[in-house]
Design an enzyme around this catalytic site. Structure first.
Site, PDB file in Angstrom:
ATOM      1  N   HIS A 179       0.815  -1.211   0.000  1.00  0.00           N
ATOM      2  CA  HIS A 179       0.000   0.000   0.000  1.00  0.00           C
ATOM      3  C   HIS A 179       0.852   1.265   0.000  1.00  0.00           C
ATOM      4  O   HIS A 179       0.560   2.213  -0.725  1.00  0.00           O
ATOM      5  CB  HIS A 179      -0.922  -0.024   1.228  1.00  0.00           C
ATOM      6  N   HIS A 231     -10.591   2.734  -0.789  1.00  0.00           N
ATOM      7  CA  HIS A 231     -10.679   2.295   0.601  1.00  0.00           C
ATOM      8  C   HIS A 231     -11.514   1.019   0.626  1.00  0.00           C
ATOM      9  O   HIS A 231     -12.528   0.928   1.308  1.00  0.00           O
ATOM     10  CB  HIS A 231     -11.272   3.385   1.494  1.00  0.00           C
ATOM     11  N   ASN A 253      -6.227   8.268 -11.620  1.00  0.00           N
ATOM     12  CA  ASN A 253      -6.676   6.883 -11.746  1.00  0.00           C
ATOM     13  C   ASN A 253      -6.575   6.136 -10.436  1.00  0.00           C
ATOM     14  O   ASN A 253      -5.746   6.453  -9.582  1.00  0.00           O
ATOM     15  CB  ASN A 253      -5.857   6.143 -12.814  1.00  0.00           C
TER      16      ASN A 253
END
Lengths: 774, 281
Positions: free
Chosen positions: A62, A111, A518
Site C-alpha cells: 500500500h 478504501h 486513476n
C-alpha cells in the site's frame, strides 16, 4: 500485530543491542525474509521492535507501491506535455493550471478492504483520507465523487455493505460541507467478497499557494495538528490493505479500520487553510496510511533533512499506548506541519481559534536521520529515505490468463436477440430496470450536492460541473468511469475504454478535458495472471492519455482485491478533469425543449462483447469489448465543446453502457419530455438501440441551429445522423414500439428502493398520517 | 415515408414553431432558464428598485459556528438580494451593527449531542436571543432552525427523518404565510422549489403547539408534492408570534441562481427581509 512484538526489552536501541540475535516476528508484520535482511543491512544492526513495525508499514504494498512502481513510471515518462501540469505524480496529488491564477488538484483513492470489514467507517474514512490529500496541496476541497462496486445487487452481503458504504460516504462528505457531484455504482459477482470504494476529491487554490511536504530549515518546529492519536487503524496498510481476506478474517480485522470524525476534519481544514493563507507553514503532510511513520519519514526524506521527534509529546487517547502503536496508528483527521520558530506562536493561536489541538512534537535537524525518543530513550534511529523512497521494488512475473482465449472466443453474436417491436420493448425495460443501469437516486439523494453553492451539474449528469469564479464563470467538470467486464476481456482496451468514457463524459457537458487521475483496483500482484492484467492496463492507460492529451496527475493502486484465490475483475477507474471558460455554457443531459432535433454523433457497430445487454439479458460475459478509437474520441470532444461554446446544443448525453436506448431513456426522464425516434435505416434496430460502440453521443439541438451544427460535424468529418425530435410524453421508436414516460420512470426508479428498502420517505403531503399529532 | 420526411413533418407542426421561437439566438440553453425565470413569482419585480436603495444600508449578519457549512452560501444569497453580508463568529457575543441575523446550515460543533444543542450555548447565541426579544429579524436555515428550537426562540423540535436517511432533493414548498419579515415578498399560497438536504428534519411538537401555530398563522412553509421526512402536518418552516424569527429546514440560499440551484425562488426570503428593513428605515 502480535503482543510479543511489544516486549520492553526490544523497544529501545539500548535494549535491542543486548538481544541482537533473538528472532523477530517480521513475517507476522507482513515482511519477507529478504526484506528483513535488507533492513538489518541498512541499519547495520537488529532493528528495534518499533523500527521493524515502521519498515513493515512503509514497505507494505500500500505505501511502497513495490509491485506497481515499475509499471507506473510510464505515466510520467510518456505523459503528453500540455503545459498545464504544475505538480505531477509523486506528490500527494497532482496540480493543474486552469487559468485566471487558479490551480486545481484532484485525485481518486481506494478504501476497499476497510469498507468491506466496516462499511460505514471504511467508506467515511476513505472520503476523509482523500480530502486531506487535497488539503495537503494547499487547496480548499470543493467537491467529492464516489465510484462504488458491489457484489450482485440481490446478494445478502450487498444488503449489508451497500447501505453502510453509501451512508458513510454521505455522512462524512455532507458533514464536511463538500458537495458530492457524481460517481458510479456497479454490481458484479466478482466484487461479492471485495467491494470497491473509490473516492475522488477536487480542490482549488491560488496557483501561487501550492504547499510542499518537505521538512526543511534546521530548527523548524514539527507540529501535529488535529485529532488525538488512538489505537484505531493500527496496521491498516499492512494487515488490511496489503493482504487478501481469508474466510474467517473479517471480524478479526475490525480493529484495523479507522473511525472518522468529520467535524474535526472540517475544523482542521479551515485551520489549515488559514495557516496557508497567512503563509505560516513551511511544509505540510497529512497523516493517512501508516500514520505518523509515513508523515515523518516522507517529509524528512523530501526535505533531505533529519528530524527529531519526542514521541511522548503526541497527544494520546489512551495513555497506555506503546511507541510503535503511536507511530503506526491511523487515527484520522491529523496533519503534520513544519513551521519556523517565529511563526509557531501564530500557528498555535490560529489552531486555538478553530478549536484544533496543535502540539509541537519535534524539530527539523541536519543529521539525515529520523531520531525518535520515548521519554528520553532513543527508540528509532533510521535514515528516513530508506523507509519513504528506498523500499523494495519488484518486477513481478506476468502471465496472460489461460482462460482468456476461450473467454474472448465466446462471442455474444450467438445469443438470442430480440427481433420484434415487442421484444425490443421488453429488452429495453429489462435493461433500464437492471441494477447496473437503473436510477441511482436511492444513493445520490443521500448526498448533499448543493453545499458551497457552486454546483452547476451533479448526478445524474454525465459529469459533475463546478463554478470556480462567480465573476467570470470559469469552471471545471469531472467524471469517473470504469468497466471491470471490459477490462476482464481485454485489460489494455478496458483501461482505455474507462479513460475514453470519462473523457467523453467531461466533453459531453461542454468542458475541455485536460488531465486525468486513476485508481487501479486489481487482485493479488503475486498472481502472474493479475500482474499481466495490471501491466496491460497501465500500458493502455499511459498510451491512451498520451493520445488524448490528458496527462495522469496522480492516483492510487489497490492490490489484493480477491476473496480467497478468486481475483476481482481488473477495474481501472479513471477520473478526467475538464475546464470551462464559462460554466453557463454547460450542456445538461435532459431534453428540455419540445420540438428540438435529436442527433446521434458517431458510428454504431454491432459490438456486444462485455455489454450490459449481454450481461443483463443473458448473464453472458465474453467476446471482445467495443473497439477503442481515441482519434474519434478527440473529434467528438471537439464537436461537443464547440457546440456548447457557440450555443448550438441545448442537451447532450454520452452513449455508453446500454447504448442509445439507455441514453434516450435518461435524457427523456430527466427532462420529463418524450421523444419520437427514427432509427437509422442502415442499422438493425437491435444494434442501433443496444450496441455499446464508443465515441458516440446524442445531442438535442434547436432547429435554428441544426444546419450550423451539422455543418460543423461535416467539416470535421464526424458522423452525425438525425434520429428524432423531442416531443410528447412517450418514448416512441417508429415502426418498433412506444413506452409512456411514467412506465419508463417506474421501471427506472423502482429497482434500488425495492432492493435496499424504500427508506427515502415520500408520504404524500396532506395524508392523515403525516398530519397526525405527536 | 422515409425517416427525414417523417421528422420534417413533425418538426414543422405549428406548435413547435411557437415554442422554439423562445430561443435567443446563439444561446439555446438559456431559453429554458428564461422559461424557469418566468415562472418565478413576479412580485419580486416590484421590490427590486427599492433594493438598489437598501443595498448600501442593510447589513445582515451570518453566524459561523465550527461546523457551519452553508455560511458562505447565505452570504452570497444576501449579496444577490442586494444586502451587505456580515460574518459573525460563534465565540463573539457582539453582533455589531447588523440589522438581521441568519443562522446557516451545517453541523454546528459536529452535532454529536443533539442538533443545535451545543450551538445554543455559544456566546453569539446569547446576543442573538437577547436581540430577537427586541425584534431583530432572525432566520434559521436547517441547522439554524434546529438551533432556534434548542434556543426556545421557536417551539417544537427537529428529529431524525422518518426514513432514517439523509435526504437531498429539490423540494416543492407552499408559502403559507407572507406576514413575516422573511416572506413578505411572496404571495401567500405561492409554490416554490428549494433544495432540502437534511437527516434530522422531521418537525415535531405537541398537538396544542401545532394547533396554535396553525391558528396564529405561524406555519410559514409546508412541504408540497410529498412529505420528505415525516414532519408533522407537513411543516417545513415556522415563525415566532411577531413574525420576526423564522426557521425552516429547506435551503432558500441554495435557490438564488438558475445556474447553481433548481431556480431562484429562494431569493424572495432575502429580498423580504431587506425590503422590511428598508421600510423600517
Amino acid at each position: 500485530m502480535t503482543p510479543d512484538t511489544v516486549t520492553p526489552d526490544t523497544v529501545t536501541l539500548a535494549a535491542g543491542a543486548s538481544a541482537a540475535d533473538s528472532a523477530q516476528p517480521y513475517a507476522e508484520l507482513g515482511l519477507r525474509a529478504d526484506e528483513y535482511a535488507r533492513i538489518r543491512e541498512i541499519l547495520g544492526r537488529r532493528p528495534t521492535a518499533t523500527e521493524l513495525a515502521m519498515y513493515a508499514v512503509m514497505w507494505s504494498e500500500h505505501c511502497s507501491y513495490k509491485s506497481s512502481k515499475v509499471h507506473l513510471r510510464q505515466f510520467a515518462a510518456t505523459a503528453p506535455d500540455t503545459g498545464v501540469l504544475l505538480v505531477g505524480m509523486g506528490e500527494n496529488a497532482g496540480v493543474v493550471d486552469v487559468g485566471e491564477g487558479l490551480a486545481v488538484t484532484f485525485k481518486v483513492e481506494s478504501h476497499n478492504h476497510p469498507s468491506y470489514v466496516e462499511p460505514y467507517q471504511g467508506a467515511a474514512t476513505g472520503v476523509g483520507g482523500i480530502v486531506r490529500d487535497i488539503l495537503t496541496m494547499g487547496a480548499r476541497p470543493v467537491a467529492v465523487m464516489d465510484s462504488l462496486r458491489f457484489g450482485p445487487a440481490d446478494a445478502p452481503d450487498t444488503a449489508r455493505v451497500l447501505p453502510g458504504v453509501v451512508a458513510g460516504v454521505g455522512g462524512y462528505g455532507n458533514c464536511l460541507g463538500l458537495p458530492n457531484i457524481g460517481g458510479e455504482v456497479a454490481f458484479d459477482p466478482s466484487y461479492a467478497g471485495n467491494p470497491l470504494v473509490n473516492a475522488l476529491c477536487v480542490g482549488v487554490m491560488p496557483a501561487n499557494r501550492i504547499q510542499r511536504s518537505a521538512a526543511t530549515g534546521v530548527g523548524n518546529a514539527v507540529v501535529l495538528l488535529g485529532a488525538k492519536t488512538g489505537r484505531d487503524g493500527i496496521g491498516g496498510v499492512s494487515v488490511l490493505a496489503s493482504a487478501t481476506f481469508d474466510a474467517a478474517g473479517q471480524p478479526a480485522k475490525r480493529p484495523s479500520v479507522q473511525v472518522g470524525d468529520p467535524f474535526t476534519e472540517k475544523i482542521v481544514t479551515e485551520c489549515c487553510l488559514e495557516l496557508f493563507g497567512r503563509g505560516l507553514v513551511v511544509g505540510i503532510q497529512d497523516l493517512g496510511g501508516a500514520g505518523l511513520t509515513c508523515a515523518s519519514t516522507e517529509t524528512a526524506a523530501a526535505g533531505r533533512s533529519g528530524m527529531r521527534v519526542a514521541l511522548e509529546t503526541v497527544p494520546l487517547r489512551e495513555a497506555s499506548m506503546e511507541p510503535l502503536e503511536v507511530l503506526t496508528s491511523e487515527s484520522q483527521e491529523r496533519m503534520l506541519a513544519v513551521v519556523t520558530p517565529a511563526a509557531l506562536p501564530d500557528v498555535l493561536a490560529v489552531s486555538r481559534r478553530w478549536g484544533v489541538l496543535a502540539t509541537k512534537i519535534g524539530e527539523v535537524t541536519d543529521t539525515g536521520r529520523l531520531e525518535i525518543t520515548w521519554h528520553g530513550e532513543l527508540v528509532v534511529d533510521v535514515p528516513p529515505a530508506s523507509l519513504a523512497d528506498d523500499g523494495p521494488v519488484y518486477s513481478r512475473p506476468t502471465a496472460r490468463p489461460a482462460d482468456l482465449y476461450a473467454l474472448q472466443a465466446d462471442d455474444p453474436a450467438d445469443l438470442a436477440r430480440p427481433t420484434t417491436g415487442a421484444e425490443l420493448r421488453a429488452n429495453l425495460l429489462r435493461l433500464v430496470s437492471s441494477p447496473n443501469l437503473c436510477s441511482r437516486r436511492w444513493v445520490t439523494e443521500q448526498y448533499d450536492r448543493y453545499v458551497q453553492g457552486n454546483t452547476v451539474l451533479a448526478m445524474p449528469a454525465d459529469a459533475g460541473v463546478l463554478r470556480l469564479s462567480e465573476e467570470t464563470g470559469l469552471g471545471i467538470a469531472l467524471a469517473t468511469d470504469g468497466n471491470g467486464r471490459y477490462a476482464r476481456l481485454d485489460p489494455y482496451a478496458g483501461a482505455q475504454l474507462a479513460l475514453a468514457e470519462a473523457y467523453r463524459n467531461v466533453a459531453t457537458t461542454g468542458a475541455r478535458p485536460i488531465a486525468a487521475t486513476n485508481c487501479l483496483n486489481f487482485g493479488s500482484p503475486e498472481d502472474p495472471d493479475v500482474m499481466w492484467q495490471f501491466a496491460e492496463a497501465t500500458r493502455g492507460l499511459a498510451e491512451g492519455c498520451r493520445a488524448l492529451g490528458t496527462p495522469i496527475t496522480g492516483g492510487n493502486v489497490s492490490f489484493y482485491n480477491s476473496t480467497g484465490v478468486t481475483a476481482i475483475n481488473p477495474t481501472p477507474v479513471v477520473g478526467v478533469l475538464g475546464v470551462f471558460d464559462d460554466v453557463a455554457r454547460r450542456n445538461p443531459l435532459d431534453f428540455g425543449l419540445v420540438g428540438e432535433v435529436i442527433l446521434l454523433l458517431g458510428e454504431t457497430r454491432p459490438e456486444f462483447g462485455g455489454s450490459e445487454w449481454a450481461w443483463a439479458l443473458h448473464g453472458h460475459l465474453g467476446g471482445c469489448p467495443p473497439a477503442v478509437d481515441l482519434y474519434a474520441e478527440r473529434m467528438l470532444a471537439e464537436v461537443l465543446v464547440a457546440g456548447s461554446r457557440d450555443g448550438m446544443i441545448s442537451a447532450a448525453h454520452d452513449l455508453s453502457d446500454g447504448g442509445l436506448a439507455q441514453a434516450l431513456v435518461e435524457s427523456c426522464l430527466a427532462g420529463g419530455i418524450g421523444a419520437r425516434i427514427v432509427l437509422p435505416a442502415d442499422l438493425d434496430p437491435f444494434v442501433a438501440l443496444f450496441a455499446e460502440s464508443t465515441a458516440r453521443a446524442i445531442v438535442s439541438v434547436p432547429r435554428s441551429e441544426e444546419l450550423r451544427f451539422t455543418e460543423m460535424c461535416a467539416a470535421r468529418d464526424y458522423s452525425c445522423a438525425r434520429i428524432g425530435v423531442v416531443v410528447g410524453d412517450t418514448l416512441d421508436v417508429q415502426d418498433a414500439f412506444d413506452i409512456r414516460l411514467d412506465e419508463l420512470r417506474a421501471a427506472f426508479e423502482g429497482t434500488l428502493p425495492r432492493l435496499f428498502g424504500g427508506v427515502v420517505s415520500s408520504t404524500p403531503a396532506g395524508t392523515p398520517d403525516s398530519r397526525a399529532s405527536a | 415515408m422515409d425517416a427525414n420526411q417523417w421528422l420534417d413533418e413533425v418538426l414543422w407542426q405549428g406548435e413547435f414553431v411557437e415554442l422554439t421561437a423562445w430561443a435567443e439566438p446563439g444561446r439555446p440553453s438559456d431559453c429554458r432558464r428564461l422559461d424557469a425565470g418566468r415562472r418565478v413569482f413576479d412580485s419580486l419585480a416590484s421590490v427590486r428598485p427599492a433594493l438598489e436603495v437598501a443595498r448600501m444600508s442593510a447589513r445582515v449578519g451570518v453566524v459561523t459556528f465550527p461546523g457551519s457549512l452553508d455560511d458562505r452560501d447565505a452570504q452570497r444569497a444576501i449579496r444577490l438580494a442586494g444586502g451587505t453580508p456580515v460574518a459573525l463568529w460563534h465565540g463573539d457575543a457582539d453582533l455589531g451593527d447588523v440589522q438581521a441575523v441568519v443562522l446557516p446550515g451545517g453541523f454546528s460543533y459536529g452535532d454529536y449531542l443533539r442538533c443545535g444543542a451545543i450551538a445554543r450555548f455559544s456566546p453569539v447565541m446569547g446576543a442573538v436571543i437577547d436581540a430577537a426579544a427586541g425584534g431583530l429579524p432572525v432566520l434559521g436555515i436547517c441547522n439554524g432552525f434546529q438551533v432556534l428550537c434548542e434556543s426556545h426562540l421557536l417551539p417544537g423540535a427537529l428529529v431524525r427523518n422518518a426514513g432514517l436517511h439523509f435526504v437531498c432533493r429539490d423540494q416543492g414548498l407552499v408559502v403559507e404565510s407572507s406576514r413575516t419579515v422573511w416572506t413578505s415578498a411572496y404571495d401567500e399560497g405561492a409554490r416554490i422549489v428549494v433544495p432540502l438536504k437534511s437527516g434530522e428534519g422531521r418537525y415535531v411538537a405537541d398537538a396544542r403547539t401545532l394547533d396554535a401555530l396553525q391558528a396564529e398563522g405561524r406555519v410559514v412553509f409546508r412541504y408540497a408534492e410529498g412529505n420528505p421526512n415525516g414532519s408533522l402536518r407537513d411543516i417545513a418552516g415556522i415563525a415566532n408570534e411577531a413574525g420576526t424569527v423564522v426557521g425552516l429546514m429547506p435551503h432558500p440560499e441554495h435557490a438564488v441562481e438558475d445556474l447553481t440551484g433548481p431556480g431562484d425562488e429562494g431569493l424572495g426570503v432575502f429580498v423580504s427581509v431587506l425590503s422590511s428593513l428598508l421600510a423600517v428605515a
